[in-house]
Design an enzyme around this catalytic site. Structure first.
Site, PDB file in Angstrom:
ATOM      1  N   GLU A   6      33.029  38.239  44.272  1.00  0.00           N
ATOM      2  CA  GLU A   6      33.724  38.646  43.046  1.00  0.00           C
ATOM      3  C   GLU A   6      33.835  40.175  42.981  1.00  0.00           C
ATOM      4  OE1 GLU A   6      35.746  37.169  41.399  1.00  0.00           O
ATOM      5  OE2 GLU A   6      34.924  36.202  39.632  1.00  0.00           O
ATOM      6  N   THR A  44      42.880  41.544  37.983  1.00  0.00           N
ATOM      7  CA  THR A  44      41.710  41.709  37.120  1.00  0.00           C
ATOM      8  C   THR A  44      41.270  43.170  37.093  1.00  0.00           C
ATOM      9  OG1 THR A  44      41.000  39.456  37.531  1.00  0.00           O
ATOM     10  CG2 THR A  44      39.316  40.972  36.763  1.00  0.00           C
TER      11      THR A  44
HETATM   12  N1  HSE Z   1      35.376  38.430  32.522  1.00  0.00           N
HETATM   13  C1  HSE Z   1      36.342  38.810  33.504  1.00  0.00           C
HETATM   14  C2  HSE Z   1      37.386  39.702  32.873  1.00  0.00           C
HETATM   15  C3  HSE Z   1      36.974  37.587  34.067  1.00  0.00           C
HETATM   16  O1  HSE Z   1      37.869  39.338  31.805  1.00  0.00           O
HETATM   17  O2  HSE Z   1      37.697  40.743  33.430  1.00  0.00           O
HETATM   18  C4  HSE Z   1      38.014  37.857  35.104  1.00  0.00           C
HETATM   19  O3  HSE Z   1      38.577  36.634  35.509  1.00  0.00           O
END
Ligand code: HSE
Length: 292
Positions: free
Chosen positions: A127, A179
Site C-alpha cells: 500500500e 490516492t
Molecule cells: N483512507 C485512504 C484514503 C483510502 O482515503 O486516502 C484510500 O483508498
C-alpha cells in the site's frame, strides 16, 4: 502446489472514518494464483488490461512477496498470476487487494506461519508503494471481511465490527483519481469544532453498527473534514447523494479516495433503485460508469 485466492474490493473510510474504517464488498474481486519456488525470487504474470508492472520491486503484490520471502528466511520464492478485476484508481481498494492477496497467498504456501497483524504489516508495504503512505483501512477488511476498525497502525490494533444486514451500492464513474493526489489536497489542520462533529459521527457510526441501529448509521454518515475537499474531484457527487437519499438510502459518500461513490441501504430493492439513480446521474452528465 498452488494456492488460489479471491481478494475483494473494499470501501475505505466509510465517510467519517478517514484511514480507520473499511468494509469488504462481494464484488468486484481479484483472483490470484500462487506457486512456491525453491529460489528466492518473485515472478509476476498480469492477466488484465491495466498495464501494471511485472518488475517485483515496482509491483504492489511484488514488494509484499519480496518482504514475505525475507521474513520467511530467504530460501523460497513465489510465482503469482494476477487476474485483476478491481480497476486501479477506482477507490475500491485495487492496490490493497493486490497487497493483501499477496500476503495471504504467500502465507498459505508457507503453512500459515504469519499472524493477522503480520499479514497487515506485510500488506502495508504494498500500500505504501501504491499511495506513498501506509494505511490499513482497505487491507484489513480485504483480509478479514466485514467491517473493520483500525484503532491504530503503530502498533497494529484491529477491531472487527458487527456487520449489520445492509446493502452497499457502488458507482464507479470512469475517471481516475490517484490516492496520492487525493491525499495531497487535504488540509493538514482541522478546526476543533469540525473535529468534534467528526468524532461524534465516527462514534455514532460504530455504535450504530454494533447496535444494528440503521437510523443512527444513517445520521452518522457525515464527513465535515475530508469530503468537502475531495468531492470537488468527483462530478455528480452531490446529485448522487441527494437523489439516493430521496430514494430511501441511509447515506453514503466517497469510496476511499474516490472517484467511486457508495451508498448504504436497508433493502435490496432500495439498493437496486440507488444503482439505477447512480447510473442515470452519470449518463445525464455523459460519464461512463459501472455500478456494483
Ligand atoms: N483512507 C485512504 C484514503 C483510502 O482515503 O486516502 C484510500 O483508498
Amino acid at each position: 502446489e498452488t494456492v488460489k485466492i479471491k481478494a475483494p474490493g473494499t470501501v475505505a473510510n466509510l465517510v467519517c472514518g478517514f484511514d480507520i474504517l473499511g468494509l469488504a464488498l462481494n464484488e468486484p474481486c481479484d483472483i490470484m494464483e500462487f506457486r512456491l519456488l525453491d529460489e528466492p525470487k518473485v515472478v509476476i504474470h498480469n492477466r488484465d488490461a491495466f498495464d501494471l508492472p511485472t518488475d517485483p520491486e515496482q509491483n504492489v503484490a511484488g514488494v509484499v512477496l519480496l518482504a514475505a520471502i525475507e521474513k520467511a528466511g530467504g530460501n523460497v520464492g513465489f510465482e503469482v498470476t494476477i487476474e485483476k478485476h478491481i480497476k486501479p484508481g477506482s477507490g475500491l481498494g485495487s492496490s490493497a487487494a493486490s497487497a493483501a492477496g499477496a500476503a495471504v497467498g504467500a502465507n498459505k504456501l508457507l503453512g500459515n506461519r504469519f499472524s493477522t497483524d503480520e499479514l497487515i504489516q506485510l500488506a502495508m508495504i504494498g500500500e505504501k508503494l501504491a499511495t506513498g503512505v501506509k494505511h490499513a483501512d482497505n487491507i484489513t477488511p480485504c483480509i478479514l471481511g466485514g467491517i473493520t476498525l483500525i484503532r491504530s497502525i503503530h502498533p497494529i490494533d484491529i477491531v472487527p465490527l458487527a456487520t449489520p444486514d445492509l446493502y452497499v451500492t457502488v458507482v464507479h464513474p470512469q475517471i481516475e483519481v490517484r490516492t496520492s493526489d487525493a491525499r495531497q489536497i487535504l488540509k493538514q489542520q482541522v478546526y476543533l469544532k469540525d473535529a468534534i462533529k467528526q468524532w461524534g459521527n465516527i462514534a455514532g457510526l460504530v455504535a450504530g453498527f454494533m447496535r444494528n441501529d440503521k437510523q443512527l448509521i444513517g445520521r452518522s454518515l457525515e464527513d465535515v473534514i475530508i469530503e468537502p475537499v475531495r468531492s470537488i474531484l468527483i462530478p455528480g457527487f452531490d446529485e448522487v447523494k441527494t437523489r439516493s437519499k430521496e430514494a430511501g438510502a441511509l447515506g453514503g459518500g466517497i469510496s476511499g479516495s474516490g472517484p467511486s461513490v457508495f451508498m448504504l441501504s436497508e433493502t435490496e430493492t432500495i439498493a437496486r433503485e440507488v444503482g439505477a439513480i447512480m447510473n442515470a446521474v452519470y449518463r445525464e452528465i455523459g460519464i461512463e460508469n459501472y455500478v456494483y
